[in-house]
Design a protein around this motif. Sequence first.
Motif, mmCIF file in Angstrom:
data_model
loop_
_atom_site.group_PDB
_atom_site.id
_atom_site.type_symbol
_atom_site.label_atom_id
_atom_site.label_comp_id
_atom_site.label_asym_id
_atom_site.label_seq_id
_atom_site.Cartn_x
_atom_site.Cartn_y
_atom_site.Cartn_z
ATOM 1 N N LEU A 49 0.878 -1.136 0.064
ATOM 2 C CA LEU A 49 0.080 -0.016 0.018
ATOM 3 C C LEU A 49 0.892 1.337 0.076
ATOM 4 C CD1 LEU A 49 -2.443 1.572 0.412
ATOM 5 C CD2 LEU A 49 -2.420 1.175 3.039
ATOM 6 N N LEU A 102 1.313 5.191 0.120
ATOM 7 C CA LEU A 102 0.694 6.404 0.608
ATOM 8 C C LEU A 102 1.738 7.468 0.506
ATOM 9 C CD1 LEU A 102 -1.634 5.508 3.494
ATOM 10 C CD2 LEU A 102 -2.370 5.782 0.905
ATOM 11 N N VAL A 151 -6.206 5.317 7.336
ATOM 12 C CA VAL A 151 -5.500 4.655 7.047
ATOM 13 C C VAL A 151 -5.486 3.177 7.827
ATOM 14 C CG1 VAL A 151 -2.666 3.939 7.528
ATOM 15 C CG2 VAL A 151 -3.525 6.305 6.680
ATOM 16 N N ARG A 161 -5.577 -0.632 6.481
ATOM 17 C CA ARG A 161 -4.872 -1.711 7.102
ATOM 18 C C ARG A 161 -5.526 -2.884 7.415
ATOM 19 N NH1 ARG A 161 -3.660 0.422 12.033
ATOM 20 N NH2 ARG A 161 -5.267 -0.684 12.801
ATOM 21 N N LEU A 194 -5.830 -5.361 4.612
ATOM 22 C CA LEU A 194 -4.711 -5.985 3.970
ATOM 23 C C LEU A 194 -4.353 -7.443 4.752
ATOM 24 C CD1 LEU A 194 -2.423 -2.772 3.753
ATOM 25 C CD2 LEU A 194 -4.011 -3.768 2.114
ATOM 26 N N SER A 249 1.711 -7.501 4.225
ATOM 27 C CA SER A 249 1.420 -6.711 3.306
ATOM 28 C C SER A 249 2.578 -5.452 4.053
ATOM 29 C CB SER A 249 0.122 -5.975 3.574
ATOM 30 O OG SER A 249 -0.827 -7.200 2.885
ATOM 31 N N LEU A 267 3.211 -1.221 4.071
ATOM 32 C CA LEU A 267 2.793 0.322 3.938
ATOM 33 C C LEU A 267 4.011 1.223 3.745
ATOM 34 C CD1 LEU A 267 0.758 2.712 4.281
ATOM 35 C CD2 LEU A 267 1.583 2.720 6.855
ATOM 36 N N LEU A 318 5.291 4.862 2.844
ATOM 37 C CA LEU A 318 4.625 6.340 3.080
ATOM 38 C C LEU A 318 5.656 7.353 3.169
ATOM 39 C CD1 LEU A 318 2.267 6.922 6.123
ATOM 40 C CD2 LEU A 318 4.092 8.269 6.048
ATOM 41 N N PHE A 368 1.809 4.260 11.002
ATOM 42 C CA PHE A 368 2.235 3.118 11.253
ATOM 43 C C PHE A 368 1.723 1.851 12.387
ATOM 44 C CE2 PHE A 368 5.346 5.288 8.606
ATOM 45 C CZ PHE A 368 5.716 4.430 7.512
ATOM 46 N N TYR A 398 1.753 -2.040 12.444
ATOM 47 C CA TYR A 398 2.668 -2.480 11.274
ATOM 48 C C TYR A 398 4.237 -2.560 12.398
ATOM 49 C CZ TYR A 398 -0.196 -1.038 7.413
ATOM 50 O OH TYR A 398 -1.227 -0.858 6.586
ATOM 51 N N LYS A 450 2.855 -5.527 8.042
ATOM 52 C CA LYS A 450 1.667 -5.926 8.819
ATOM 53 C C LYS A 450 2.140 -7.468 9.261
ATOM 54 C CE LYS A 450 -3.198 -6.905 8.925
ATOM 55 N NZ LYS A 450 -4.351 -6.557 8.135
#
Length: 272
Positions: A155, A157, A174, A178, A181, A185, A187, A189, A230, A233, A271
Amino acid sequence: MERPAWAPQGIDISVPSVSRMYDFYLGGSHNFEVDREAARKAMEFMPGLPKIMQANRAFMRRAVQHATTSGISQFLDIGSGIPTFGNVHEVAQAADPEARIAYVDHDPVAVAHSQAVLEGNERTVVAAADLRKPSEILQNPEIRGLIDFDKPVALLLVAVLHFVEDADDPYAAVAELRESLAPGSLLVLTHASYEGIPLSQEDAGGTVGVYRTIRNPLIMRSRQEVSRFFEGYEMVEPGLVSMPDWRPENPEARAQEDPFAFSGFAGVGRKA
């Protein structure tokens, strides 16, 4: 003002667009004089804006490469803007021809131009949707037809959350993304901040004022505020850092980087 062929009907090309200003900073050609004028005004206060955008794009490429080497072949890029050289699909599909990429933006120019650039690429889709309404993204039939949310997704962003005001609760958006997912996965950013900018906050605030004038408020958040995105994560090393400091290809070149490149924060989370 003459309307170029790539500009869709029904949009007001006399109003500056954040996506087209970003394209201008990167040296692209898909922008109008109104965008260039706004960008130049912003650069009067913060002349290093192009360097910040270049560092942002370079980080994105490294993060996508990290995702592919981690075995991820699905990418959801929200706030994707106008595709320019070295965008997500080019980097991901160069590493993995089977990689699938869904681009999402609420700017009709970005969507229309993305669709034109990606025509014939069956492993990409472009959707018009807004980060502030994540359910619309997650339920979009084109996205769901390409992205399998039961498998890991990267993902992205990148340079978008600082255009979402606190009143629109970006943290909730966000978090909702999350929850959709699969484990494993990522993130990816980046976020603007007064921290790291080689200017006083007062001087940098002039640029913030330009974006407010064009009705796209630029929300500068602290490192602690950015780190909240976050939650849920596990941070990938080296954590939340300036863009050039996230897994640079040539660490020795850091000393030659423009000081503006170190403005703001970048990070990747996994994640569990």
